[in-house]
Design an enzyme around this catalytic site. Structure first.
Site, PDB file in Angstrom:
ATOM      1  N   TRP A  94       9.936 -25.065  29.449  1.00 43.44           N
ATOM      2  CA  TRP A  94       9.927 -26.430  29.962  1.00 43.44           C
ATOM      3  C   TRP A  94      10.729 -26.525  31.265  1.00 43.44           C
ATOM      4  CZ3 TRP A  94       6.442 -26.174  26.925  1.00 43.44           C
ATOM      5  CH2 TRP A  94       6.270 -26.767  25.689  1.00 43.44           C
ATOM      6  N   ASN A 209       2.534 -30.513  28.522  1.00 44.11           N
ATOM      7  CA  ASN A 209       2.360 -29.833  27.246  1.00 44.11           C
ATOM      8  C   ASN A 209       1.476 -30.688  26.341  1.00 44.11           C
ATOM      9  OD1 ASN A 209       2.872 -28.103  24.932  1.00 44.11           O
ATOM     10  ND2 ASN A 209       4.237 -29.727  24.214  1.00 44.11           N
ATOM     11  N   GLU A 210       0.284 -30.166  26.046  1.00 44.94           N
ATOM     12  CA  GLU A 210      -0.660 -30.773  25.100  1.00 44.94           C
ATOM     13  C   GLU A 210      -1.002 -32.238  25.413  1.00 44.94           C
ATOM     14  OE1 GLU A 210       0.752 -29.976  21.117  1.00 44.94           O
ATOM     15  OE2 GLU A 210       0.250 -27.844  21.293  1.00 44.94           O
ATOM     16  N   TYR A 290      -3.189 -23.468  15.912  1.00 40.35           N
ATOM     17  CA  TYR A 290      -2.299 -23.744  14.777  1.00 40.35           C
ATOM     18  C   TYR A 290      -3.134 -24.118  13.551  1.00 40.35           C
ATOM     19  CZ  TYR A 290       1.585 -23.741  18.067  1.00 40.35           C
ATOM     20  OH  TYR A 290       2.516 -23.377  19.003  1.00 40.35           O
ATOM     21  N   GLU A 329      -0.444 -20.898  23.207  1.00 41.63           N
ATOM     22  CA  GLU A 329       0.421 -21.092  22.042  1.00 41.63           C
ATOM     23  C   GLU A 329      -0.367 -20.702  20.802  1.00 41.63           C
ATOM     24  OE1 GLU A 329       2.369 -24.766  21.132  1.00 41.63           O
ATOM     25  OE2 GLU A 329       2.777 -25.260  23.227  1.00 41.63           O
ATOM     26  N   TRP A 371       3.937 -18.430  19.969  1.00 41.51           N
ATOM     27  CA  TRP A 371       5.005 -19.421  19.786  1.00 41.51           C
ATOM     28  C   TRP A 371       5.783 -19.005  18.551  1.00 41.51           C
ATOM     29  CZ3 TRP A 371       6.208 -23.966  22.506  1.00 41.51           C
ATOM     30  CH2 TRP A 371       7.204 -24.753  21.921  1.00 41.51           C
TER      31      TRP A 371
END
Length: 422
Positions: A94, A209-210, A290, A329, A371
């Protein structure tokens, strides 16, 4: 005479070994760490100085926050050293912390120099260890500020905003964010003396991010925001790649395949893998994976089948778009019921193999970043279940290092071909 001959042979062996080491180091520099060259794209490949570059990397979002305290910087250094030793080439972290504790941006246009100097340190240490970094510039979630903090700042200034998704279309908020982008991109690193926009250590800028915009599931709002912000970054920094930070979900308006999404409302999140990555200012696509979060209660085998299809679909669509795809990720949690290290290794191997097969065949699979990578000392405080501690998990570490070697060999082969063609 015998002693003289042995001495000469020893010298010959010494210089031969030295030459091999120098050649290997030169090759590694060419395919991974030539810091006089920026990462570019050529079709569906990443290249540095026109030589192919394949990525095996990691996420460590916390590096700048960890490095604010000078006493913790040794932990950052050790983590990056371990990553490099495992053959990892790119980290993602980040480059934002908006409002709150140890904020980089305290309020719109107001910055904490200590926090910026921590980011300077992270970049300098990455460079010292032969690594490049993807720097994410904002967050869809409230963690470390995110879009919610920008919207709250605008509300404090008198704006009447209906939701956090106002981040994507309100002119005041967009102005705040552009100011932030300009400040980061033009920052001069106090350690290296380089402006961020001129530093090849930075692999790419990530817009968010996302990113999700559930307020507009048609995808038009997020599409317009990506177009605007990618163009703005490029107007300041023509050296670096830009990516959107997408998870890879397909929208209903997609010419792609929304049926490939996990079951549920994932097609209603306002993002679309195909159209978002067709934006001219976006240089490569990203995907997150995920299955344990997206398919709760399903068996590991069902999750694995989903992963194989998810990765394969995105490889095909990235080929059609004509841009590299980075699986930026992925992980499964140690906190999942029935978790085993063998299952995690199978999960990683499935993704790694699909990336390698694509890359070795000239496809869009350009690499992956698991991740998340944690140092030993922080596994209890920053651990989220997805962490990998290289010093503690030998089978997983060996698997990661093997993928690094395979991708390095591909990069090396491409480098040799370029030499023969020269």
């Amino acid at each position: 005479m015998v002693q003289a001959m042995q001495c000469r042979l020893t010298l010959i062996n010494f210089f031969a070994v030295g030459l091999v080491i120098m050649q290997r180091m030169s090759l590694l520099v060419m395919v991974n760490g030539d810091y006089n060259g920026f990462v570019r794209t050529r079709g569906t490949q990443f290249v540095v100085d026109n030589h192919p570059l394949y990525v095996n990397g990691f996420n460590a979002y916390f590096l700048a926050s960890l490095s604010i305290d000078s006493g913790s910087r040794s932990i950052t250094s050790e983590l990056l050293q371990r990553a490099a030793a495992a053959g990892l080439t790119v980290g993602r972290t980040w480059a934002f912390n908006d409002g709150g504790y140890q904020a980089l941006q305290i309020s719109p246009g107001v910055y904490d120099e200590r926090a910026f100097q921590a980011l300077d340190f992270v970049l300098s240490e990455a460079r010292r260890n032969g690594l490049r970094l993807i720097l994410s510039l904002s967050n869809n979630y409230p963690s470390m500020g995110g879009k919610a903090q920008y919207v709250q700042w605008a509300r404090n200034a008198g704006q009447s905003l209906s939701s956090d998704d106002s981040f994507f279309y309100d002119s005041t908020v967009r102005g705040y964010f552009k100011d932030y982008l300009k400040t980061v991109l033009t920052r001069t690193n106090i350690i290296t003396g380089q402006a961020y926009k001129d530093d090849p250590t930075i692999f790419a800028w990530e817009l968010m991010n996302e990113p999700r915009c559930v307020e507009d599931p048609s995808g038009k709002t997020l599409q317009a925001w990506i177009e605007e912000m990618a163009s703005y970054v490029k107007s300041i920094d023509s050296n670096h790649l830009v990516e959107a930070g997408l998870e890879g979900f397909y929208g209903w308006s997609s010419t792609g395949r929304p049926e490939s999404n996990p079951r549920g409302s994932f097609s209603q999140l306002g993002s679309d893998f195909v159209s978002n990555n067709q934006v001219p200012g976006i240089d490569f696509a990203t995907v997150h994976i995920y299955p344990d979060q997206w398919m709760p209660g399903s068996s590991f085998q069902d999750q694995l089948s989903f992963v194989e299809n998810w990765v394969s679909c995105h490889l095909q669509d990235a080929n059609a778009i004509g841009k590299p795809v980075l699986f930026a990720e992925f992980g499964i949690s140690t906190r999942d019921s029935g978790f085993t290290v063998n299952d995690r290794n199978t999960f990683l191997s499935t993704i790694y193999n699909l990336i390698y097969y694509s890359a070795s065949g000239g496809g869009a699979g350009a690499g992956g970043l698991f991740w998340q990578l944690l140092p030993d000392t922080l596994s209890s405080t920053l651990g989220d279940g997805y962490e990998i501690v290289l010093s503690q998990e030998s089978s997983t570490t060996s698997l990661i290092a093997w993928q690094s070697q395979k991708l390095l060999a591909l990069s090396r082969a491409g480098w040799k071909r370029k030499l023969l063609q020269a």
